[in-house]
Design an enzyme around this catalytic site. Structure first.
Site, PDB file in Angstrom:
ATOM      1  N   CYS A   1      56.878  63.194  40.609  1.00  0.00           N
ATOM      2  CA  CYS A   1      58.278  62.853  40.850  1.00  0.00           C
ATOM      3  C   CYS A   1      59.170  63.559  39.834  1.00  0.00           C
ATOM      4  O   CYS A   1      58.931  63.487  38.632  1.00  0.00           O
ATOM      5  CB  CYS A   1      58.468  61.346  40.742  1.00  0.00           C
TER       6      CYS A   1
ATOM      7  N   CYS B   1      58.744  53.899  37.315  1.00  0.00           N
ATOM      8  CA  CYS B   1      57.310  54.133  37.109  1.00  0.00           C
ATOM      9  C   CYS B   1      57.052  54.404  35.631  1.00  0.00           C
ATOM     10  O   CYS B   1      57.728  55.221  35.033  1.00  0.00           O
ATOM     11  CB  CYS B   1      56.849  55.352  37.915  1.00  0.00           C
TER      12      CYS B   1
ATOM     13  N   CYS C   1      62.543  58.401  46.440  1.00  0.00           N
ATOM     14  CA  CYS C   1      61.617  57.752  45.516  1.00  0.00           C
ATOM     15  C   CYS C   1      60.214  57.905  46.095  1.00  0.00           C
ATOM     16  O   CYS C   1      59.959  57.517  47.233  1.00  0.00           O
ATOM     17  CB  CYS C   1      61.990  56.280  45.371  1.00  0.00           C
TER      18      CYS C   1
ATOM     19  N   GLN D   1      55.057  40.673  49.914  1.00  0.00           N
ATOM     20  CA  GLN D   1      54.385  41.598  48.994  1.00  0.00           C
ATOM     21  C   GLN D   1      54.915  43.008  49.224  1.00  0.00           C
ATOM     22  O   GLN D   1      55.011  43.431  50.370  1.00  0.00           O
ATOM     23  CB  GLN D   1      52.871  41.577  49.252  1.00  0.00           C
TER      24      GLN D   1
ATOM     25  N   TYR E   1      53.574  28.147  45.966  1.00  0.00           N
ATOM     26  CA  TYR E   1      54.394  29.348  45.814  1.00  0.00           C
ATOM     27  C   TYR E   1      54.107  30.262  47.015  1.00  0.00           C
ATOM     28  O   TYR E   1      53.689  31.412  46.859  1.00  0.00           O
ATOM     29  CB  TYR E   1      54.108  30.085  44.499  1.00  0.00           C
TER      30      TYR E   1
ATOM     31  N   GLU F   1      57.228  26.034  48.745  1.00  0.00           N
ATOM     32  CA  GLU F   1      58.018  27.195  48.331  1.00  0.00           C
ATOM     33  C   GLU F   1      59.450  26.772  48.018  1.00  0.00           C
ATOM     34  O   GLU F   1      60.004  25.898  48.673  1.00  0.00           O
ATOM     35  CB  GLU F   1      57.969  28.237  49.469  1.00  0.00           C
TER      36      GLU F   1
ATOM     37  N   ASP G   1      50.132  31.250  43.762  1.00  0.00           N
ATOM     38  CA  ASP G   1      50.603  32.633  43.627  1.00  0.00           C
ATOM     39  C   ASP G   1      51.990  32.603  42.997  1.00  0.00           C
ATOM     40  O   ASP G   1      52.985  32.912  43.643  1.00  0.00           O
ATOM     41  CB  ASP G   1      50.632  33.290  45.021  1.00  0.00           C
TER      42      ASP G   1
ATOM     43  N   CYS H   1      50.595  37.897  39.065  1.00  0.00           N
ATOM     44  CA  CYS H   1      51.202  39.217  38.809  1.00  0.00           C
ATOM     45  C   CYS H   1      51.471  39.398  37.324  1.00  0.00           C
ATOM     46  O   CYS H   1      52.154  40.330  36.926  1.00  0.00           O
ATOM     47  CB  CYS H   1      52.476  39.391  39.634  1.00  0.00           C
TER      48      CYS H   1
HETATM   49  N1  SAH Z   1      52.284  33.843  48.207  1.00  0.00           N
HETATM   50  C1  SAH Z   1      53.422  34.593  48.684  1.00  0.00           C
HETATM   51  C2  SAH Z   1      54.584  34.658  47.711  1.00  0.00           C
HETATM   52  C3  SAH Z   1      54.292  34.845  46.241  1.00  0.00           C
HETATM   53  S1  SAH Z   1      55.676  35.257  45.215  1.00  0.00           S
HETATM   54  C4  SAH Z   1      52.995  35.954  49.172  1.00  0.00           C
HETATM   55  O1  SAH Z   1      51.873  36.409  48.921  1.00  0.00           O
HETATM   56  O2  SAH Z   1      53.791  36.612  49.847  1.00  0.00           O
HETATM   57  C5  SAH Z   1      56.078  33.786  44.425  1.00  0.00           C
HETATM   58  C6  SAH Z   1      56.911  32.846  45.266  1.00  0.00           C
HETATM   59  O3  SAH Z   1      57.157  31.680  44.472  1.00  0.00           O
HETATM   60  C7  SAH Z   1      58.273  33.371  45.692  1.00  0.00           C
HETATM   61  O4  SAH Z   1      58.397  33.243  47.087  1.00  0.00           O
HETATM   62  C8  SAH Z   1      59.277  32.439  44.969  1.00  0.00           C
HETATM   63  O5  SAH Z   1      60.424  32.164  45.741  1.00  0.00           O
HETATM   64  C9  SAH Z   1      58.449  31.201  44.780  1.00  0.00           C
HETATM   65  N2  SAH Z   1      58.833  30.285  43.672  1.00  0.00           N
HETATM   66  C10 SAH Z   1      59.365  30.620  42.469  1.00  0.00           C
HETATM   67  N3  SAH Z   1      59.493  29.527  41.689  1.00  0.00           N
HETATM   68  C11 SAH Z   1      59.037  28.472  42.407  1.00  0.00           C
HETATM   69  C12 SAH Z   1      58.911  27.062  42.138  1.00  0.00           C
HETATM   70  N4  SAH Z   1      59.292  26.538  40.978  1.00  0.00           N
HETATM   71  N5  SAH Z   1      58.387  26.286  43.113  1.00  0.00           N
HETATM   72  C13 SAH Z   1      58.001  26.806  44.301  1.00  0.00           C
HETATM   73  N6  SAH Z   1      58.103  28.119  44.604  1.00  0.00           N
HETATM   74  C14 SAH Z   1      58.617  28.948  43.678  1.00  0.00           C
END
Ligand code: SAH
Length: 452
Positions: A72, A81, A158, A282, A311, A332, A380, A407
Site C-alpha cells: 500500500c 495498518c 484502501c 464481523q 454480546y 446484546e 464475545d 478481540c
Molecule cells: N458476537 C457478535 C458480536 C460481537 S461484538 C458477532 O460475532 O458478530 C460485541 C458486541 O457486544 C457488540 O454488538 C456490542 O454492541 C455489544 N456490547 C457492548 N457492550 C455490551 C454490554 N455491556 N452488554 C451487552 N452487549 C454489549
C-alpha cells in the site's frame, strides 16, 4: 542515559501490543514505530518518559529478514495498518507468540495455543470502511487518521478493504465538488460532512453507503444519488446518519434513508444475515466462517443444550449454533442489532432462538435469578472484556463449558484468570487472524468446568 533528540543505533527485539517495535538502549525500553524484530536501526528519540522512550526511524542500517516493502502506498503514514512492512508469515508467527506471552504474563494461564488460522490472500478482506473527511487548505481530504493523530491521510483506495471502496471514495469526491457541501471541522465543530462509511456483502455484492453529517441538511440530494448510483456497482442503499455531537464517536443515533433499502444482506456459511447500518458485523467475512466453525467445533453440541450467546450483536454466533442446540438465548446492548437478530432468526426459519436487549451485566444476573441456565455459554465481548458481574453469574450458573471469543488478549487473560480461580480450566486457545496487516488479535478459548 538516553537523551531527547539524540540519535542511537538500536536492534529491535520484539513487537509491542500496538505493533510497534521494541528495543533497548542500555536496558532502557524504546518503542520504535514500524520497527520489526531483527531490524538494526538508526533512530532519533522523539519522546522521553521516566520508564520508556519513543524513537523514530532515521535509517534502516540492516533490515530484518521479515521486512518487506508494503503493497500500500500510504502504509508509512496511515494509522490503519501497523504491520504491512512485515511478511504475512512473520505477522502470524508474531501474533501466536504474543497471545501465548500475554496469557502467561497477565493471567498466569499456561494452555495449548493452536497455530493461528491465517488467510490465503490477506488483502481486500474488510467488509466495512469508515473514512473521516477533512480539509487541507482548500482541498477535501478523505481517508484514515495518521498514526497517533487526527490528521487525515488522503487516500484513493484502501488495500485491506474490498475493492469497491475506490468507487465510493471517488463518488464522494465528485459529490463534494459539485454540491459544494461543507466539511466538518473537529476543532470548531462547524461544517456538515463528517464521515464516509461503507458496508459490502461478500456473497450478494450488496453495497451500503453511510454518510455521517452534523445535521439533517444534505445539499443537492438528487445529484448525490445520481453520482453514487452511477459510480458504485451493487449499490443497494444510501443512509444519512446524523451526528451533531462534538465527539470521536463516528455515528449518531438517527438514520435517514436517502436511497434504496434499509439493510443489506450477507451470508456466513448457509445462514443469511440482514444487517442494519449501525449493527456490529464481523469485519472480515471470509474469516468469520473460520471463526464460527471453530466455535461450533469447541461447542460440540448434541442437540440437548441450552446456549447463551452473550454480546451477540445481530445474533450471528447464536444462529450459527442454533440448529445443533435445544435453545439459544442472545443478549446484546444495541437495540437495532437485537431487532436484526430476531429478524435473522425468522428469515432462517430458526425457532429456538430468543434475543434480549440490555446490558449483559444487568440481564445475565436477572436471567439467572429467574432460573434460566445454560449448558454452554458463548461470550464475545468488546475490547474491555466481560463485566465482572457477567463472569460472577457464569460461575454461579456452572455451565459445563464456556467458549470465549476475544478481540483483546489482555482482557482475555484477565477473564480467564478469574474463571480459573473459580473452578474452570482453559483447555485450549485458537487464534484466528481476522485483521491481517494490523496488530489486532482475535482468539477463541475453550474453557471447561473442572469441579461440579
Ligand atoms: N458476537 C457478535 C458480536 C460481537 S461484538 C458477532 O460475532 O458478530 C460485541 C458486541 O457486544 C457488540 O454488538 C456490542 O454492541 C455489544 N456490547 C457492548 N457492550 C455490551 C454490554 N455491556 N452488554 C451487552 N452487549 C454489549
Amino acid at each position: 542515559m538516553v537523551e531527547l533528540g539524540q540519535k542511537y543505533i538500536i536492534e529491535i527485539e520484539d513487537l509491542g501490543h500496538k505493533g510497534e517495535g521494541v528495543g533497548r538502549i542500555q536496558g532502557f525500553t524504546i518503542f520504535v514505530d514500524q520497527g520489526i524484530p531483527g531490524d538494526l536501526l538508526q533512530i532519533q528519540i522523539k519522546v522521553l518518559k521516566r520508564n520508556y522512550a519513543r524513537g523514530e526511524i532515521v535509517k534502516i542500517v540492516q533490515p530484518s529478514e521479515d521486512r518487506v516493502r508494503p503493497k500500500c502506498p500510504y502504509a508509512k503514514n496511515c494509522g490503519g495498518c501497523q504491520l504491512m512492512h512485515m511478511t504475512y508469515r512473520a505477522q502470524l508467527d508474531n501474533k501466536n507468540a504474543r497471545i501465548k506471552e500475554t496469557l502467561e504474563r497477565l493471567g498466569k494461564i499456561k494452555t495449548k495455543v493452536e497455530p493461528i488460522l491465517g488467510m490465503e490472500d490477506p488483502y481486500r478482506y474488510r467488509n466495512k470502511g469508515q473514512f473521516p473527511l477533512g480539509k487541507m487548505g482548500e482541498e477535501t481530504t478523505i481517508g484514515l487518521y495518521q498514526k497517533g493523530s487526527h490528521n487525515i491521510v488522503d487516500i484513493d483506495k484502501c488495500l485491506i478493504q474490498e475493492p469497491g471502496n475506490e468507487n465510493i471514495i471517488a463518488a464522494m469526491r465528485e459529490y463534494i465538488k459539485i454540491s459544494g457541501a461543507s466539511i466538518y471541522n473537529e476543532a470548531t465543530g462547524k461544517g456538515l460532512i463528517r464521515h464516509l462509511c461503507m458496508r459490502v456483502a461478500f456473497k450478494t455484492d450488496d453495497v451500503m453507503v453511510i454518510i455521517v453529517t452534523k445535521n439533517k441538511n444534505i445539499p443537492q440530494k438528487e445529484k448525490l444519488i445520481e453520482i453514487f448510483t452511477k459510480k458504485v456497482p451493487g449499490l443497494k442503499s444510501i443512509i444519512q446518519n446524523i451526528n451533531g455531537a462534538k465527539t470521536n464517536v463516528i455515528f449518531g443515533r438517527e438514520n435517514i434513508k436517502l436511497y434504496g433499502k434499509e439493510k443489506i444482506t450477507d451470508y456466513i456459511g448457509d445462514i443469511k444475515f440482514n444487517i442494519s447500518p449501525l449493527s456490529f458485523f464481523q469485519v472480515n467475512t471470509p474469516q468469520s466462517q473460520v471463526l464460527y466453525d471453530k466455535v461450533v467445533d469447541y461447542a460440540d453440541l448434541t442437540g440437548n443444550e441450552n446456549v447463551f450467546d452473550i454480546y451477540c450483536g445481530i445474533g450471528s454466533i447464536g444462529l450459527y449454533l442454533a440448529r445443533k442446540a435445544k435453545k439459544v438465548i442472545g443478549v446484546e446492548l444495541v437495540e437495532e442489532a437485537v431487532k436484526d437478530a430476531r429478524e435473522n432468526a425468522r428469515i432462517n426459519n430458526i425457532k429456538n432462538a430468543e434475543f434480549y436487549t440490555g446490558r449483559a451485566e444487568d440481564l445475565i444476573p436477572q436471567l439467572y435469578k429467574e432460573g434460566t441456565y445454560a449448558d454452554l455459554v458463548v461470550v464475545d465481548p468488546p475490547r474491555k472484556g466481560c463485566d465482572e458481574r457477567v463472569l460472577e453469574t457464569m460461575v454461579k450458573m456452572k455451565p459445563k463449558k464456556i467458549v470465549y471469543v476475544s478481540c483483546n488478549p489482555a482482557t482475555l487473560a484477565r477473564d480467564l484468570a478469574y474463571l480459573e480461580e473459580r473452578g474452570y480450566k482453559t483447555m485450549e486457545v485458537q487464534p484466528v487472524d481476522m485483521f491481517p496487516h494490523t496488530a489486532h488479535i482475535e482468539t477463541i478459548a475453550l474453557i471447561q468446568r473442572e469441579i461440579s
